[in-house]
Design a protein around this motif. Structure first.
Motif, short mmCIF file in Angstrom:
data_model
loop_
_atom_site.label_atom_id
_atom_site.label_comp_id
_atom_site.label_asym_id
_atom_site.label_seq_id
_atom_site.Cartn_x
_atom_site.Cartn_y
_atom_site.Cartn_z
N PHE A 269 0.84 -1.19 0.00
CA PHE A 269 0.00 0.00 0.00
C PHE A 269 0.88 1.25 0.00
CE2 PHE A 269 -2.90 -3.19 1.49
CZ PHE A 269 -4.17 -2.77 1.13
N GLU A 270 0.35 2.33 -0.56
CA GLU A 270 1.04 3.61 -0.58
C GLU A 270 0.14 4.68 0.03
OE1 GLU A 270 2.85 6.82 -3.84
OE2 GLU A 270 1.58 5.16 -4.50
N ASP A 271 0.70 5.48 0.94
CA ASP A 271 -0.03 6.59 1.53
C ASP A 271 -0.14 7.71 0.50
OD1 ASP A 271 -0.97 8.78 2.92
OD2 ASP A 271 0.30 8.48 4.67
N VAL A 272 -1.36 7.93 0.00
CA VAL A 272 -1.59 8.95 -1.02
C VAL A 272 -2.46 10.08 -0.48
CG1 VAL A 272 -1.29 7.34 -2.93
CG2 VAL A 272 -3.58 7.69 -1.96
N SER A 273 -2.49 10.26 0.83
CA SER A 273 -3.41 11.20 1.46
C SER A 273 -3.25 12.61 0.93
CB SER A 273 -3.21 11.20 2.97
OG SER A 273 -3.28 9.89 3.49
N GLU A 274 -2.03 13.10 0.86
CA GLU A 274 -1.80 14.45 0.39
C GLU A 274 -2.13 14.58 -1.09
OE1 GLU A 274 -1.19 17.01 2.11
OE2 GLU A 274 -0.60 16.18 4.05
N ARG A 275 -1.64 13.64 -1.89
CA ARG A 275 -1.86 13.70 -3.33
C ARG A 275 -3.34 13.60 -3.68
NH1 ARG A 275 1.51 9.73 -4.79
NH2 ARG A 275 0.06 8.14 -5.54
N ALA A 276 -4.09 12.83 -2.88
CA ALA A 276 -5.51 12.63 -3.16
C ALA A 276 -6.38 13.77 -2.65
CB ALA A 276 -5.98 11.31 -2.55
N GLY A 277 -5.82 14.65 -1.82
CA GLY A 277 -6.57 15.81 -1.37
C GLY A 277 -7.60 15.53 -0.31
N ILE A 278 -7.34 14.56 0.58
CA ILE A 278 -8.34 14.22 1.60
C ILE A 278 -8.15 14.99 2.90
CG2 ILE A 278 -8.58 11.90 0.65
CD1 ILE A 278 -7.15 11.00 3.35
N ARG A 279 -7.11 15.83 2.98
CA ARG A 279 -6.81 16.52 4.23
C ARG A 279 -7.11 18.01 4.11
NH1 ARG A 279 -1.08 13.49 5.80
NH2 ARG A 279 -2.06 11.56 6.56
N SER A 280 -8.29 18.33 3.69
CA SER A 280 -8.65 19.72 3.43
C SER A 280 -9.10 20.46 4.69
CB SER A 280 -9.77 19.78 2.39
OG SER A 280 -10.90 19.05 2.83
N ALA A 281 -9.44 19.72 5.76
CA ALA A 281 -9.97 20.36 6.96
C ALA A 281 -9.66 19.48 8.17
CB ALA A 281 -11.48 20.56 6.83
N PRO A 282 -9.67 20.05 9.39
CA PRO A 282 -9.39 19.25 10.59
C PRO A 282 -10.38 18.11 10.75
CG PRO A 282 -9.37 21.60 11.09
CD PRO A 282 -9.91 21.46 9.71
N SER A 283 -9.91 17.05 11.38
CA SER A 283 -10.75 15.86 11.55
C SER A 283 -10.84 15.44 13.02
CB SER A 283 -10.19 14.68 10.74
OG SER A 283 -10.36 14.89 9.36
N GLN A 284 -12.05 15.08 13.43
CA GLN A 284 -12.31 14.30 14.64
C GLN A 284 -13.25 13.17 14.22
OE1 GLN A 284 -11.66 17.50 18.26
NE2 GLN A 284 -13.74 16.96 17.73
N THR A 285 -12.72 12.29 13.39
CA THR A 285 -13.53 11.31 12.68
C THR A 285 -13.97 10.17 13.59
OG1 THR A 285 -12.48 11.83 10.58
CG2 THR A 285 -13.50 9.66 10.78
N LEU A 286 -15.25 9.80 13.46
CA LEU A 286 -15.78 8.63 14.15
C LEU A 286 -16.39 7.62 13.19
CD1 LEU A 286 -17.33 10.23 17.37
CD2 LEU A 286 -15.22 8.90 17.15
N GLY A 287 -17.15 8.06 12.19
CA GLY A 287 -17.78 7.14 11.25
C GLY A 287 -17.32 7.39 9.83
N VAL A 288 -17.20 6.32 9.04
CA VAL A 288 -16.77 6.42 7.65
C VAL A 288 -17.63 5.49 6.81
CG1 VAL A 288 -14.87 6.03 6.03
CG2 VAL A 288 -14.38 6.95 8.30
N LEU A 289 -18.04 5.97 5.62
CA LEU A 289 -18.84 5.14 4.73
C LEU A 289 -18.51 5.48 3.28
CD1 LEU A 289 -22.40 3.95 5.20
CD2 LEU A 289 -21.87 5.08 3.04
N ALA A 290 -18.31 4.45 2.46
CA ALA A 290 -18.00 4.61 1.04
C ALA A 290 -19.23 4.32 0.20
CB ALA A 290 -16.85 3.68 0.63
N HIS A 291 -19.53 5.22 -0.73
CA HIS A 291 -20.68 5.03 -1.63
C HIS A 291 -20.55 6.01 -2.80
CE1 HIS A 291 -24.71 3.73 -2.71
NE2 HIS A 291 -24.97 4.98 -3.02
N ASP A 292 -21.08 5.62 -3.95
CA ASP A 292 -21.13 6.50 -5.11
C ASP A 292 -22.38 7.37 -4.98
OD1 ASP A 292 -21.11 7.76 -7.54
OD2 ASP A 292 -21.56 5.95 -8.71
N PHE A 293 -22.26 8.50 -4.31
CA PHE A 293 -23.43 9.30 -3.98
C PHE A 293 -24.01 10.03 -5.17
CE2 PHE A 293 -21.41 8.97 0.24
CZ PHE A 293 -22.48 8.46 0.95
#
Length: 592
Positions: A269-293
């Motif tokens: 696996f490769e950490d692509v967090s920065e390249r993928a742009g998922i760190r746009s705002a602070p996080s206090q994450t509890l739930g996560v769900l994947a779906h094609d909304f």
């Protein structure tokens, strides 16, 4: 406010929100209105007063409850586990958050086995409690932790099950206070391959999710983090009674960064967090769900956050995501308030062909029902009846499913407080709250807890669905913070259909869509393992059929667009369909 002075510890919304939410009158909420706006703590205490069972039995359920759908079969099934939350009188926030639970077919024998996250010492103050795994032998469970290599050490939280190495069997990922653990299933034995695979994030882990964001056929991994906690950072807070209690997370300001790992194949696996742009705002994450909304064929992410705006990471189809929650109408509730989002469920609530969201929330605020209109959402919590019954307790694990097989969605929410009430019952955890079962009455969701039979009354956290006894209805695994793991067997009688969608290698095909038609009505389910809170479910698509005497058509669409269909399927059928059969254009086999 200075952290050295006593502060109210209740985890709540801003006072302006509490007043607005609770001054709406008895026509919207289930408690008699007060002369002034009630605080979240007061709403919770009203709920406890109205719903506390007269007797609590030894397993933590409602004693003397009328016979209903659910029965606690934990002891009879051979499962024995009490979570060690590491409460030592220091009121550290990681003590409150676990554990998660997950279902995995570790041996590939068709029986779903049970995995629970362990607990124990947060630092060096005592012993660690390992994760545990029970092998399912026809509905009777046998502890196979040592045999299967499942005894992950360290205070653990989230559980995610998927065939991430594409070899046909189900593997695991476990988040912890510390590094995330990636486990490969080698012929029924779990092997920690985290370091070699490149999974090296280290923080206060929460929910995890496997999904294929780049459509290369390999399952990628998203890891949620709650905060950048370390020993010694917890401020001192007090309840209104003056007693020491846990602090609201807004007192910490220790935001975390979530991590996206791209699956490179070959066990890497490769950490692509920065390249993928998922760190746009602070996080206090509890739930996560994947779906094609938005229905563009690329999987997106909804991220439930605690007291900061939720995130909707929309897939840009080029390896990146755009944070779009504010524009899409799901960053806040209808009052513009960031909720304490915890558990997440995603189903087609209003039967319009689009998958909607239901997010559990803290006492004093309604759970958040978000109806999806092509990737744009509207808060429909009041319209759908959720605000009427959900404001009393604090919800964590949350599932939507057809519990009674009548063809309509029901739900179960695992409740457990994060702040102690003013009055405490001797011998009962001050954070214990009664769970809730709810159902659809044709127009809205209503509280049906009185019909449920057994509901938990401990400190609910993780909650996962599975038909572990293979009788056609969905049962529950309920993980309690500082309490017993519970198995709730569903005794529903009625017609059902289960569709087990598989990859070319024979593993569950996460992300596949299953559609079922009875007469003119279509029902839809996704092959989805991760949702709720910290938990992983039986991935098979399950349908209650109500009064239908025949299923006229079943359609399956794999994530790569391949399709399969079958006409005239009898009720009480288990279909298993492989991607290979779809390619060949043949029908799958059915068992009764």
């Amino acid at each position: 406010m200075s952290s050295s002075s006593p502060q109210p510890a209740a985890r709540s919304a801003l006072p302006t929100y509490a007043a607005a939410a609770l001054a709406v009158g008895a026509g919207v909420w289930a408690f008699a209105p007060l002369e002034r706006a009630a605080t979240p703590r007061e709403v919770g205490e009203q709920f406890l007063a109205q719903h506390a069972p007269e007797v609590r039995n030894a397993s933590g359920g409602a004693g003397g409850a009328a016979r209903g759908l659910f029965e606690d079969v934990t002891a009879r099934a051979g499962v024995e586990f009490v979570h060690d939350n590491a409460q030592r009188g220091e009121f550290r926030i990681p003590e409150q958050m676990g554990p998660g639970v997950g279902w995995i077919d570790i041996e590939g024998d068709g029986d779903l086995d049970l995995f629970v996250a362990g607990g124990g010492a947060l630092a060096d103050e005592g012993a660690l409690q390992t994760c545990r795994l029970w092998r399912n032998d026809g509905g009777r469970f046998v502890d196979a932790t040592a045999e299967c290599g499942a005894g992950v050490r360290g205070h653990a939280y989230g559980v995610a099950v998927a065939d991430w190495d594409d070899d046909g069997d189900e593997d695991l990922a476990v988040s912890r206070l510390g590094t995330t653990v990636l486990l490969r299933n080698d012929a029924g034995r779990l092997v920690d391959v985290s370091e070699g695979a490149g999974v090296r994030d280290s923080s206060f882990g929460s929910s995890l999710c496997f999904f294929d964001y780049d459509r290369d056929g390999a399952l990628d991994l998203y890891v949620g983090h709650y905060m950048d906690w370390r020993a010694g950072v917890d401020p001192k807070c007090n309840a209104p009674s003056g007693a020491r209690d846990y602090c609201d997370p807004t007192r910490y300001q220790l935001f975390a960064n979530n991590v996206l790992y791209r699956n490179l194949g070959g066990g890497r696996f490769e950490d692509v967090s920065e390249r993928a742009g998922i760190r746009s705002a602070p996080s206090q994450t509890l739930g996560v769900l994947a779906h094609d909304f938005d229905g563009d064929g690329w999987v997106d992410l909804y991220v439930a956050e605690d007291s900061v705006p939720a995130k909707l990471l929309m897939n840009q189809r080029d390896g990146t995501f755009r944070e779009s929650a504010l524009a899409a109408g799901c960053a806040f509730d209808a009052r513009g308030q960031a909720i304490a989002g915890m558990g997440v469920a995603c189903e087609d609530i209003d039967s319009d062909g689009q998958f909607d969201l239901l997010v559990s929330n803290i006492r004093g605020q309604s759970h958040l029902a978000l109806l999806n209109g092509g990737g744009r959402f509207r808060d429909s919590s009041t319209r759908l009846g959720v605000a009427r019954w959900s404001m009393g307790p604090t919800g964590f694990g949350l599932v939507l499913f057809d519990a009674d097989l009548d063809g309509e969605l029901d739900g179960y929410v695992a409740n457990g407080a994060v702040a102690a009430p003013t009055q405490v019952t001797p011998g009962v955890s001050p954070y214990a709250e009664r769970d809730q079962f709810f159902g659809w009455d044709g127009e809205k969701f209503v509280d049906r807890s009185a019909e449920a039979g057994f509901v938990g009354t401990l400190v609910g956290r993780g909650l996962a669905l599975a038909d572990f006894d293979e009788d056609g209805d969905l049962d529950l695994a309920l993980a309690n913070n500082g309490g017993a793991l519970q198995l709730l067997r569903n005794g529903a009688e009625g017609a059902w259909l289960t569709v087990d969608v598989r990859t070319l290698k024979g593993a569950p095909a996460l992300g596949a869509l299953v559609e079922v038609r009875c007469g003119e009505r279509w029902r839809r389910r996704m092959v989805r393992a991760q949702s709720s809170y910290l938990s992983s479910h039986d991935p098979r698509a399950h349908f209650g059929l109500g009064a239908a005497t025949n299923v006229d058509e079943v359609r399956v669409t794999w994530p790569d667009g391949a399709r399969w269909s079958k006409l005239d399927v009898a009720p009480r059928t288990r279909l298993r369909v492989s991607r290979a059969e779809a390619s060949a254009g043949s029908n799958a086999g059915a068992t009764r």
